[in-house]
Design an enzyme around this catalytic site. Structure first.
Site, PDB file in Angstrom:
ATOM      1  N   HIS A 134       0.887  -1.125  -0.035  1.00 32.44           N
ATOM      2  CA  HIS A 134       0.034  -0.031   0.065  1.00 32.44           C
ATOM      3  C   HIS A 134       1.069   1.289  -0.124  1.00 32.44           C
ATOM      4  CE1 HIS A 134      -3.236  -2.826   1.153  1.00 32.44           C
ATOM      5  NE2 HIS A 134      -2.544  -3.128   2.291  1.00 32.44           N
TER       6      HIS A 134
HETATM    7  O1  RIB Z   1      -4.785  -0.215   4.871  1.00 33.80           O
HETATM    8  C1  RIB Z   1      -3.567   0.080   4.753  1.00 33.80           C
HETATM    9  C2  RIB Z   1      -2.680   1.197   5.428  1.00 33.80           C
HETATM   10  O2  RIB Z   1      -2.953   0.861   6.708  1.00 33.80           O
HETATM   11  C3  RIB Z   1      -1.409   1.074   5.236  1.00 33.80           C
HETATM   12  O3  RIB Z   1      -0.786   2.434   5.329  1.00 33.80           O
HETATM   13  C4  RIB Z   1      -0.473   0.265   6.497  1.00 33.80           C
HETATM   14  O4  RIB Z   1       0.597   0.710   6.764  1.00 33.80           O
HETATM   15  C5  RIB Z   1      -1.539   0.722   7.443  1.00 33.80           C
HETATM   16  O5  RIB Z   1      -1.190   2.067   7.860  1.00 33.80           O
END
Ligand code: RIB
Ligand code: CA
Length: 347
Positions: free
Chosen positions: A267
């Site tokens: 992500h």
């Molecule tokens: O949903 C994914 C996000 O939430 C990413 O940034 C992960 O590191 C958590 O912070």
């Protein structure tokens, strides 16, 4: 080649750490804000300082953010990122110290130091960005671009059925940020790009891609497998590859336990790559707001694609990416950083 000044606001967990490595390898990171999220804020601070030490980074100012979200208790994500946020990885000790100002002030200081040229990237809850916006309402105009990893656009959540973790952790902060950027959405296109789960789940790290990263770093390794004993530590000789493999093994296991398979969605590294090159993704303007009061839907990002609210678009929603292009960049950029750290003449 122009080196982009970047300010990163992170809740350093596994994917935030890989995003920071990517930025350290390819940008001028002028500041790091620590936000509680995957783990509590003091652990995020320690992870950020230790990561800079591991990467041999210059003295980049690291600040500590608020202890809690704006108006709800912090719910952390150790099940996904491990008790200290980096899976099984151990970071080196560091004598680096935090700034004597907090993360909201750090955002404002960085924006005033690089007016019109600073790129902001937020990969955790938006608590400190919202506090920065309260302190400096002109922040959207001062930043060249803002990229947020957060939300799920016409897509299921990963924390509630409809809410993504970063937004769900502090929905009030996210609502203030989206409203604040809307206030400046003048004639030109909005310059906040959001990378939601619908986009970021298209880029999944696999054991094979991780082995390619080690190869790029000229580091021996073994390909991680779901059949390995849980918690098996990396034997890679390269210090950065070792930390990445130990962090990713926990992240693979957590994804596998949730039914995604033995893989890990990157992500935050995708958001970091978009911060340096928005052309990496296909994006569409829309108006985004955050549900605050829904008993079932609190923390949901609601997107109006067709102007039903009669409000100007306040965000560019990332809707597509070519995973191969992203991974080619990520593996090259982070692999070269790792190779440099692994070479004998680096001290
Ligand atoms: O949903 C994914 C996000 O939430 C990413 O940034 C992960 O590191 C958590 O912070
Ligand atoms: Ca994060």
């Amino acid at each position: 080649m122009e080196v982009t000044p970047v300010f990163a606001d992170v809740d350093t967990g596994v994917d935030d750490a890989l995003a920071l490595m990517y930025l350290l390898a390819g940008a001028d990171v002028v500041g790091i804000a620590s936000t509680g999220g995957n783990v509590a804020v003091q652990q995020v601070c320690a992870n950020n300082l230790g990561l800079l030490e591991l990467c041999g980074a210059p003295g980049i100012p690291v600040s500590r953010g608020a202890d809690q979200p704006l108006s709800c208790p912090l719910r952390t994500g150790e099940k996904t990122h491990g008790s200290r946020g980096l899976g099984y990885a151990e970071l080196p000790p560091s004598n680096r110290r935090l700034t004597d100002y907090d993360s909201a002030a750090a955002w404002v200081r960085a924006a005033h130091s690089y007016p019109g040229t600073l790129v902001g990237v937020a990969t955790g809850p938006l608590t400190n960005l919202a506090l920065a916006l309260r302190a400096e309402p002109d922040l959207p105009r001062l930043l060249r671009r803002l990229v947020i990893m957060g939300g799920a656009y016409d897509y299921r959540g990963n924390t509630t059925p409809v809410a993504e973790f970063n937004i769900s952790a502090d929905p009030e902060a996210a609502a203030e940020v989206f409203a604040g950027w809307a206030a400046t959405a003048g004639g030109d296109e909005p310059h906040v790009i959001v990378c939601g789960l619908d986009l970021t789940q298209k880029v999944a790290m696999t054991p094979e891609l991780l082995a390619e990263l080690a190869a790029t770093a000229n580091s021996a390794t073994t390909i991680l497998s779901p059949h390995d004993e849980r918690g098996t530590r990396s034997a890679a000789p390269n210090p950065l590859i070792r930390v990445i493999e130990d962090a990713m093994r926990f992240y693979f296991e957590a994804h596998d336990d949730r039914g995604h398979g033995y893989l890990a969605h990157l992500h935050d590294p995708l958001a970091a790559a978009v911060a340096l090159d928005p052309g990496l993704v296909t994006a569409r303007p829309a108006t985004v707001d955050v549900e605050l009061a829904g008993t079932l839907t609190r923390g949901m990002t609601v997107v109006d694609w067709s102007g039903r609210w009669g409000r100007k678009p306040n965000a560019l929603i990332g809707i597509d990416v070519d995973p191969a292009v992203f991974f080619d960049r990520f593996i090259t950029q982070v692999g070269v950083l790792a190779r440099r750290l692994g070479s004998p003449n680096v001290h």
